[in-house]
Design a protein around this motif. Structure first.
Motif, PDB file in Angstrom:
ATOM      1  N   VAL A  74       0.869  -1.189   0.000  1.00  0.00           N
ATOM      2  CA  VAL A  74       0.000   0.000   0.000  1.00  0.00           C
ATOM      3  C   VAL A  74       0.904   1.237   0.000  1.00  0.00           C
ATOM      4  O   VAL A  74       1.590   1.506   0.989  1.00  0.00           O
ATOM      5  CB  VAL A  74      -0.934   0.008   1.226  1.00  0.00           C
ATOM      6  CG1 VAL A  74      -1.756   1.293   1.258  1.00  0.00           C
ATOM      7  CG2 VAL A  74      -1.854  -1.213   1.189  1.00  0.00           C
ATOM      8  N   SER A  76       0.737   4.368   0.470  1.00  0.00           N
ATOM      9  CA  SER A  76       0.249   5.577   1.129  1.00  0.00           C
ATOM     10  C   SER A  76       1.381   6.154   1.965  1.00  0.00           C
ATOM     11  O   SER A  76       2.321   5.444   2.348  1.00  0.00           O
ATOM     12  CB  SER A  76      -0.942   5.261   2.030  1.00  0.00           C
ATOM     13  OG  SER A  76      -0.536   4.396   3.085  1.00  0.00           O
ATOM     14  N   ARG A 197      -0.303   1.776  -8.835  1.00  0.00           N
ATOM     15  CA  ARG A 197      -0.909   1.465  -7.530  1.00  0.00           C
ATOM     16  C   ARG A 197      -0.769   2.669  -6.585  1.00  0.00           C
ATOM     17  O   ARG A 197      -1.658   2.961  -5.787  1.00  0.00           O
ATOM     18  CB  ARG A 197      -0.222   0.227  -6.941  1.00  0.00           C
ATOM     19  CG  ARG A 197      -0.582  -0.098  -5.483  1.00  0.00           C
ATOM     20  CD  ARG A 197      -1.959  -0.713  -5.371  1.00  0.00           C
ATOM     21  NE  ARG A 197      -2.407  -0.745  -3.992  1.00  0.00           N
ATOM     22  CZ  ARG A 197      -2.610  -1.857  -3.291  1.00  0.00           C
ATOM     23  NH1 ARG A 197      -2.375  -3.042  -3.830  1.00  0.00           N
ATOM     24  NH2 ARG A 197      -3.056  -1.785  -2.056  1.00  0.00           N
ATOM     25  N   ASP A 201      -3.336   4.685  -3.929  1.00  0.00           N
ATOM     26  CA  ASP A 201      -3.136   4.635  -2.481  1.00  0.00           C
ATOM     27  C   ASP A 201      -2.797   5.986  -1.857  1.00  0.00           C
ATOM     28  O   ASP A 201      -3.042   6.191  -0.660  1.00  0.00           O
ATOM     29  CB  ASP A 201      -2.007   3.655  -2.141  1.00  0.00           C
ATOM     30  CG  ASP A 201      -2.328   2.220  -2.520  1.00  0.00           C
ATOM     31  OD1 ASP A 201      -3.528   1.885  -2.599  1.00  0.00           O
ATOM     32  OD2 ASP A 201      -1.388   1.440  -2.750  1.00  0.00           O
ATOM     33  N   GLU A 203      -2.761   9.367  -0.260  1.00  0.00           N
ATOM     34  CA  GLU A 203      -3.873  10.025   0.418  1.00  0.00           C
ATOM     35  C   GLU A 203      -3.759  11.539   0.497  1.00  0.00           C
ATOM     36  O   GLU A 203      -4.617  12.211   1.074  1.00  0.00           O
ATOM     37  CB  GLU A 203      -4.044   9.440   1.829  1.00  0.00           C
ATOM     38  CG  GLU A 203      -2.961   9.831   2.825  1.00  0.00           C
ATOM     39  CD  GLU A 203      -1.744   8.928   2.822  1.00  0.00           C
ATOM     40  OE1 GLU A 203      -1.310   8.495   3.905  1.00  0.00           O
ATOM     41  OE2 GLU A 203      -1.201   8.674   1.739  1.00  0.00           O
TER      42      GLU A 203
END
Length: 275
Positions: A74, A76, A197, A201, A203
Motif C-alpha cells: 500500500v 500511502s 498502484r 493509495d 492520500e
C-alpha cells in the motif's frame, strides 16, 4: 574520510527495502528519505559530508531505487511512514534526526504524526506539503488493465533530463552520471505497475490542523527558485509547524541535495548541535 558502508535489503512490512548504513560509533544517527521518482542516489554528495559527524541510514522508499516494486504494497504516506518506523526499530536507532527531501519530507511529517516522540529534531528539504489527494477519476484509472503502460508513456514523455532541468536551477551541473543515476530504476517495467498502484493509495499531504500538533524542532531548507514546491509552501509550513525555522538558499531550485550539499550539511550540523 567516509565511513565504510553496509548496504543490502531487509524484509520490512512485507517488502524488501534497500538501505545503506554508514556506521559511526557514538555519533547521532540521521535517517535520509528521498523524494518522488528518486532514491538514495540523490544524497550521494551529502552522505560523505554528513558521515564525518553522524551515523547515517539512507532508505529507498518503495517502489523507488533498489527497493521492491510490489503491486501488493500500500503506497500511502501512512504505510511508508510505518515502514520507515520499522526500519529504525530494526536498526535499534534511538532519537534519530529525520531528514526528508520533497516527498521524503512528507513521509517524515507522517512519522511524527504516528509516533510523536520518535525524534526531537527533523530537517525538511523542500518538503512536499499541502497537496490534495488525486481526483477519483484518476484513482479509478489506476484499476484499468494496462494503465501502467500509460504511466510509463507519461514518464517517458517528461524524460529524466527535462525533469532535472525543472528541478535544478543551475543546469550546468547536469551530467551523464546524474542522468544515468536517476534513469536506472526506471529501466525495469515493474516500477510502472507500482506507480499506478501509488496513484490509488496516495492520500494527500497532512492538513494544517495535524501539522499544528507536531512538537519536534523542524529545520526547513528551501530553494529560492523551487518550481515543484515554491517558496510560499515553505513559508506556510513554517507557520503551521510550531517549532520551526526556515532557511532559503539563493539561486537554488528544488533538487537542493544536488545543488547545495555543503550548505545543507553546515546547516544540519549547526541545527543538531543547538540545545
Amino acid at each position: 574520510m567516509m565511513q565504510s558502508v553496509e548496504s543490502g535489503h531487509h524484509l520490512i512490512n512485507g517488502v524488501n527495502i534497500y538501505y545503506e548504513f554508514y556506521p559511526n560509533q557514538n555519533a547521532k544517527t540521521v535517517v535520509l528519505l528521498h523524494g518522488f521518482l528518486s532514491s538514495t542516489f540523490t544524497f550521494r554528495h551529502l552522505i560523505p559530508l554528513l558521515s564525518k559527524d553522524f551515523q547515517i541510514l539512507s532508505v529507498d522508499l518503495p517502489p523507488f531505487g533498489k527497493s521492491d516494486k510490489s503491486k501488493r504494497f500500500v503506497y500511502s504516506y501512512k504505510n511508508m511512514a510505518q515502514t520507515v518506523i520499522q526500519i529504525i526499530d530494526h536498526f535499534g536507532i534511538k532519537e534519530p534526526v529525520l531528514i526528508g527531501h520533497s516527498m521524503g519530507g512528507q513521509v517524515v511529517l507522517n512519522i511524527l504524526h504516528l509516533v510523536p516522540d520518535i525524534a526531537n529534531k527533523v530537517v525538511l528539504l523542500s518538503s512536499s506539503s499541502y497537496l490534495k489527494r488525486s481526483k477519483w477519476t484518476l484513482r479509478m484509472f489506476s484499476y484499468i488493465p494496462f494503465s501502467s503502460f500509460f504511466v510509463k508513456r507519461w514518464l517517458a514523455r517528461i524524460g529524466v533530463v527535462k525533469n532535472l532541468q525543472e528541478t535544478i536551477y543551475n543546469h550546468s551541473i547536469i551530467n551523464k552520471e546524474m542522468v544515468d543515476g536517476y534513469l536506472q530504476p526506471f529501466l525495469q517495467n515493474k516500477i510502472f505497475s507500482a506507480l499506478t498502484r501509488m496513484i490509488r493509495d496516495w492520500e494527500g499531504d497532512l492538513p494544517s490542523k495535524v501539522l499544528n500538533q507536531i512538537k519536534a524542532n523542524c529545520l526547513l531548507i528551501w530553494g529560492e527558485h523551487d518550481k515543484s514546491q515554491p517558496l510560499h509552501i515553505g513559508e506556510r509550513l513554517k507557520e503551521d509547524l510550531t517549532h520551526s525555522k526556515l532557511i532559503v538558499l539563493n539561486e537554488t531550485g528544488h533538487a537542493i541535495p544536488e545543488e547545495r550539499p555543503y550548505e545543507i550539511y553546515e546547516h544540519i550540523k549547526r541545527f543538531v548541535k543547538e540545545s
